[in-house]
Design a protein around this motif. Sequence first.
Motif, PDB file in Angstrom:
ATOM      1  N   ARG A 198      12.366  30.896   2.463  1.00  0.00           N
ATOM      2  CA  ARG A 198      12.720  29.771   3.142  1.00  0.00           C
ATOM      3  C   ARG A 198      13.954  29.151   2.530  1.00  0.00           C
ATOM      4  O   ARG A 198      14.502  28.130   3.187  1.00  0.00           O
ATOM      5  CB  ARG A 198      11.504  28.595   2.859  1.00  0.00           C
ATOM      6  N   ARG A 199      14.469  29.514   1.432  1.00  0.00           N
ATOM      7  CA  ARG A 199      15.728  29.128   0.816  1.00  0.00           C
ATOM      8  C   ARG A 199      16.537  30.279   0.485  1.00  0.00           C
ATOM      9  O   ARG A 199      15.981  31.308  -0.131  1.00  0.00           O
ATOM     10  CB  ARG A 199      15.531  28.237  -0.385  1.00  0.00           C
ATOM     11  N   ALA A 200      17.885  29.959   0.314  1.00  0.00           N
ATOM     12  CA  ALA A 200      18.622  31.255  -0.322  1.00  0.00           C
ATOM     13  C   ALA A 200      19.793  30.252  -1.217  1.00  0.00           C
ATOM     14  O   ALA A 200      20.162  29.262  -1.187  1.00  0.00           O
ATOM     15  CB  ALA A 200      19.689  31.872   0.946  1.00  0.00           C
ATOM     16  N   ALA A 201      19.809  31.062  -2.256  1.00  0.00           N
ATOM     17  CA  ALA A 201      20.960  30.425  -3.259  1.00  0.00           C
ATOM     18  C   ALA A 201      21.884  31.375  -3.606  1.00  0.00           C
ATOM     19  O   ALA A 201      21.907  32.648  -3.463  1.00  0.00           O
ATOM     20  CB  ALA A 201      19.945  29.941  -4.692  1.00  0.00           C
ATOM     21  N   TRP A 202      23.214  31.016  -3.853  1.00  0.00           N
ATOM     22  CA  TRP A 202      24.411  31.756  -4.277  1.00  0.00           C
ATOM     23  C   TRP A 202      25.441  31.056  -5.113  1.00  0.00           C
ATOM     24  O   TRP A 202      25.263  29.846  -5.550  1.00  0.00           O
ATOM     25  CB  TRP A 202      25.005  32.302  -3.128  1.00  0.00           C
TER      26      TRP A 202
END
Length: 659
Positions: A198-202
């Motif tokens: 449900r979440r993406a990080a970069w």
Amino acid sequence: MLPTGAHGTWPSPIDAALAASRDGRPDHVGAVGDEVWWTEPRPAEAGRRTLVRHRADGTTRSVLPAPWNVRSRVLEYGGQPWAGAARAEGGPLVVFVDFADQRLYAYAPDEPGGPRPLTPVSAVGGGLRWVDPTVHLDRGEVWCVLEEFTGESPTDLRRVIAAVPLDGSAAVDRSAVRELTDDSHRFVTGAKLSPDGRRAAWIAWDHPRMPWDGTELKLADVTEDGAFHTTRTCAGGPEESIPQIEWLADGSLLFAGDLSGWWNLYRADPQRGAVPLCAREEEFAGPLWSIGRSWFRPLDNGLVATLHGRGTTTLGILDPRTGELTDVAGPWTAWAETLAVHGSRIIGIAASPYSAYEVVELDTATGRTRVIGSPHEDAVDPAYYPRPEARTFTGPDGREIHAQVYPPRNPERTGPDGELPPYVVWAHGGPTGHAPLVLDLEVAYFTSRGIGVAEVNYGGSTGYGREYRNRLREQWGVVDVEDCAAVARALAAEGTADGRRLAIRGGSAGGWTSAASLTSTDVYACGTIIYPILDLTGWGTDETHDFESRYLESLVGPLAEVPERYRERSPVSHTNRLSTPFLLLQGLADPICPPVQCERFLAAIEGRGVPHAYLAFEGEGHGFRRADTMIRALEAELSLYAQTFGFDCPDVPELELKP
């Protein structure tokens, strides 16, 4: 009693061909189901990198024959060029970047047929390039960083996180690529998807910052159709460098940041902000020169495998709940910035002063550590290897300078009574980099012949905290030159080196330091300058690639504000001070430090009677990769020292030095 021989003339089984054959290291390790994969160099095969597969049954083989070359050109320094996933049927699926056309390819090694393209070719500028992929079988996509040229200039480009269909539709239709972010940031890393999807990080940053100056941790919600929305910044800033992020199994986000002055590990907490997990004056990460590097990985049991250290690196197991860190025993003093985990296993690439980089596996359930790939093998008697000494010297203003000193060593010879050995000071590239304490046959090539080597981690180097790293801000060409000279003078003053027979050598930023040293000090009798920066004004305008196009703003200062400083620091401006012999080595296909820099320098010394040689190599870029190139370069360097220091060296071709 050992027979004596003049330093530089000692017979050695470590010739240039052997040193070239062992150049490079395995890299980009990853787990694909129960298997371990990585890339390996092939110097004898035009310097390509192949993909190696280590099966669960212990068998290991290269899976891509020549001319496949698994290497990305994003940022020109590349990064993680492949990713894999285990399928229920048909064996593993691997996606990789081929260097020749920079397209993404999908490959199922256990099925008929070879690699098939996933992305198209673009004729605009440097084309379409990809790096840091992650395979999402459930979505039928591979997520990665897209670098797209929009014009002919090396700075005409954009970077976004994109999703590429695994069915190959994007190979003929560019519109099939789904862009997950916009190009509001100049630089991005690949996206990490949370365990619940449900979440993406970069990580993102912009000019003029370099990633070791300041980056931002970005977070977005992921919709059911895979789109990103509600993007926000949850850590980082202009003076905080975050080089890696990972999700823990419980859904919390772990990152490395240097808010304390050291790259330590933190948990991103919505209420409390960045929560330190193991506060130490040590580095748990490093500079993000290429995208997709990894210094830590979460294990399934909630623990974290992490590299850490100060000057050297150790593999440890961190309990993020208690902050307890337990080191893994072993002979290794340096670990490459690539880790993988699978179940209870940790896989990394490690070396020591007496062993080259090899693929190492630790099973945390049993405590067993073993080498599973690229095992170190002594091609000669280890008695010919140097025994390095990690030392700290005192520089101007009493500052510490870290270095590795490699005295001459040969089991069959010793120097004549009263004769001190010549020494070569090695300046590493970067300059935001580090010379690790590992076995390097290029070093042994010289030390086994009676020539000492001192690798200097001058101010600006990584591994010693942000304050040490920041010493080079607006001081490039000053601090690095002073630190190298201080080490050279100290070795001569203490009677370790012959002060009349000192040389300096380095490549890239090290080439800059070498050239700047020869044109601003009287310490060295000669020098080897390898794919260097020689003219700051040219390099700071349009003579390099986008990633470093504004690097000089922190290293020297903004060009518009201090143009005279650019001219005054540049070796090309002071060739009138150059009187010592030098060797200049350059790849003709180098997009980072292009040949025009060397050509301008040579034109400036023409007719001045300075003995020199210029060797330019077709097909070589930034960093020599081909065996024949490395052999020629090493032998030429030895011949330069022989002619300058006054010893015979009949086993290598004589380098023609032109006035």
